[in-house]
Write an enzyme that holds these catalytic residues in place. Sequence first.
Site, PDB file in Angstrom:
ATOM      1  CG  PHE A 128      -1.877   0.821   1.200  1.00  0.00           C
ATOM      2  CD1 PHE A 128      -3.170   0.050   0.001  1.00  0.00           C
ATOM      3  CD2 PHE A 128      -1.861   2.074   2.222  1.00  0.00           C
ATOM      4  CE1 PHE A 128      -4.489   1.778   0.066  1.00  0.00           C
ATOM      5  CE2 PHE A 128      -3.028   3.012   2.447  1.00  0.00           C
ATOM      6  CZ  PHE A 128      -4.020   3.188   1.316  1.00  0.00           C
ATOM      7  CG  ASP A 207      -1.204  -2.830   6.749  1.00  0.00           C
ATOM      8  OD1 ASP A 207      -1.420  -3.334   7.189  1.00  0.00           O
ATOM      9  OD2 ASP A 207      -0.277  -1.513   6.411  1.00  0.00           O
ATOM     10  CE1 TYR A 232     -10.120   1.973   6.364  1.00  0.00           C
ATOM     11  CE2 TYR A 232      -9.727   3.193   7.495  1.00  0.00           C
ATOM     12  CZ  TYR A 232      -8.860   3.005   6.497  1.00  0.00           C
ATOM     13  OH  TYR A 232      -8.030   3.355   6.473  1.00  0.00           O
ATOM     14  CE  LYS A 233      -8.151  -0.089   3.597  1.00  0.00           C
ATOM     15  NZ  LYS A 233      -6.662  -0.500   3.916  1.00  0.00           N
ATOM     16  NE  ARG A 386      -9.635  -2.558  -4.110  1.00  0.00           N
ATOM     17  CZ  ARG A 386      -9.196  -1.597  -2.517  1.00  0.00           C
ATOM     18  NH1 ARG A 386      -7.864  -2.429  -2.108  1.00  0.00           N
ATOM     19  NH2 ARG A 386      -9.710  -0.918  -2.493  1.00  0.00           N
TER      20      ARG A 386
HETATM   21  C1  LIG Z   1      -6.219   1.115   4.227  1.00  0.00           C
HETATM   22  C2  LIG Z   1      -4.372   0.528   5.008  1.00  0.00           C
HETATM   23  C3  LIG Z   1      -4.094   1.857   5.128  1.00  0.00           C
HETATM   24  C4  LIG Z   1      -4.889   2.497   6.230  1.00  0.00           C
HETATM   25  O1  LIG Z   1      -3.999   3.057   6.559  1.00  0.00           O
HETATM   26  P1  LIG Z   1      -4.656   4.821   7.214  1.00  0.00           P
HETATM   27  O2  LIG Z   1      -3.332   4.938   7.743  1.00  0.00           O
HETATM   28  O3  LIG Z   1      -5.480   3.931   7.979  1.00  0.00           O
HETATM   29  O4  LIG Z   1      -5.012   5.367   6.383  1.00  0.00           O
HETATM   30  C5  LIG Z   1      -2.946   1.228   5.217  1.00  0.00           C
HETATM   31  N1  LIG Z   1      -1.788  -0.026   4.904  1.00  0.00           N
HETATM   32  C6  LIG Z   1      -3.119  -0.818   4.025  1.00  0.00           C
HETATM   33  C7  LIG Z   1      -1.779  -1.791   3.513  1.00  0.00           C
HETATM   34  C8  LIG Z   1      -4.016  -1.002   3.900  1.00  0.00           C
HETATM   35  O5  LIG Z   1      -4.846  -1.865   3.345  1.00  0.00           O
END
Ligand SMILES: *Cc1c(COP(=O)(O)O)cnc(C)c1O
Length: 426
Positions: A128, A207, A232-233, A386
């Site tokens: 990410f 992560d 939140y996912k 997706r």
């Molecule tokens: C959604 C997601 C995040 C979100 O990061 P925030 O700092 O909470 O906005 C981080 N890493 C990955 C791999 C994600 O999918």
Amino acid sequence: MTDLYTIQHARMLDQDDPLKHFRQRFVIKDPSIIYLDGNSLGRLPQKTVDHMEIAITEQWGDRLIRSWNEGWYLQSSRLGKKIAQIIGAHPDEVIVSDSTSVNLYKLAYGALKLKEERTEILSDDMNFPSDLYILQGLVKQFGGNRTLRLLKSPDGISSDMTEFVRIISQRTALVTLSHVAYKSSYMYDMERVTELAHMHDALVLWDLSHSVGAVPVSLNRANVDMAIGCTYKYLNGGPGSPAFLYVKRELQERMVNPIQGWFGEQNPFEFKLNYRESEGIRKFLTGTPPVISISGLEPALDMVLEAGIGSLRQKSVAQGEYLLSLARQWLVKQGFRIGSPELSEKRGSHIALKHAEGYRICKALTDPETGGSVVIPDFREPNNIRLGITPLYTTYEEIFLAVEQMKEIMDKKTYMKYPGSRDHVT
Ligand SMILES: *Cc1c(COP(=O)(O)O)cnc(C)c1O
């Protein structure tokens, strides 16, 4: 036997679904809208509405400051314990805190301090972007000859473990990867990667943003050093709900928190002028936690625990296979390619379909003017649609209708009337 490619078959699968009753526990105002974006923002559980109402009107409105001693102060650890059950960790190894990005910063910093003599951080080009930005920032901050080395995916979908073995070395301080890749849904073999990193005496930080609540994770069994993740996912905690972090017991005392604030202090309410770090996982806290947001997380966590991660995974795999069989039947001949690993054991809970016109196809899917079902997936550059499967509320019928609608849009070329220019949030 009904024909596999009919709505009757989809409905039959829904009838036989042991988790089907969970869908009723979510706020679904318009059931005709097919929401396949729970991998980006999970739906709102009905109980969360009541739970937050209590947090606001009773805890805040009535009890006011007294609420800190009536639950707020220990809320981050208490909910951390619930998340620990979902990710196979000891209860004292997980805490709810900050955002995923900030947690990555804290833990990666701590890891680099522990391995000061080493120069490399190892990640991959499927990670990410926010994670990579944080790591790039750390490289700058630590200075010296530190580098961020990215394992290259041969196809943008999966990872090449032979290449991983080739580039990990005694220079590697930290291996940090997304367990499930946000774009392709590729899932790493957590035990194997962790073991390889440990053979080189490197630390590992996973992560779990796209795995927590969707796939079984056993941090303790895999002997993982550190982990972070988003709520939140698949955990349905609500927009911007705080993230969590995990540090294994043996490391907690040795690791430093680079942002030491009063909530990570031994006793914040003694207001000592000099910081003394808290014992255990609490030392990774910094400032006042977002109490109301954290409240929204609890009913959602309870639901995941009640359903059980094994059953959730089973349904997610079955629905993923079902979606792929429909896509192979109807969409591949329309120019779609499967953008996720074909083997379910190498995949998380969303499926990416690639198409050169992916962005405009997404526009047509979400537009009620198109006719047919309104489908909400999301789009990830340059060509990924997706389709997120959240086994707590996604139905087989929805998957059927969504793929059918994609086929319709291609048959009628309705996507061609949309501009290709991108919105702020895709
Ligand atoms: C959604 C997601 C995040 C979100 O990061 P925030 O700092 O909470 O906005 C981080 N890493 C990955 C791999 C994600 O999918």
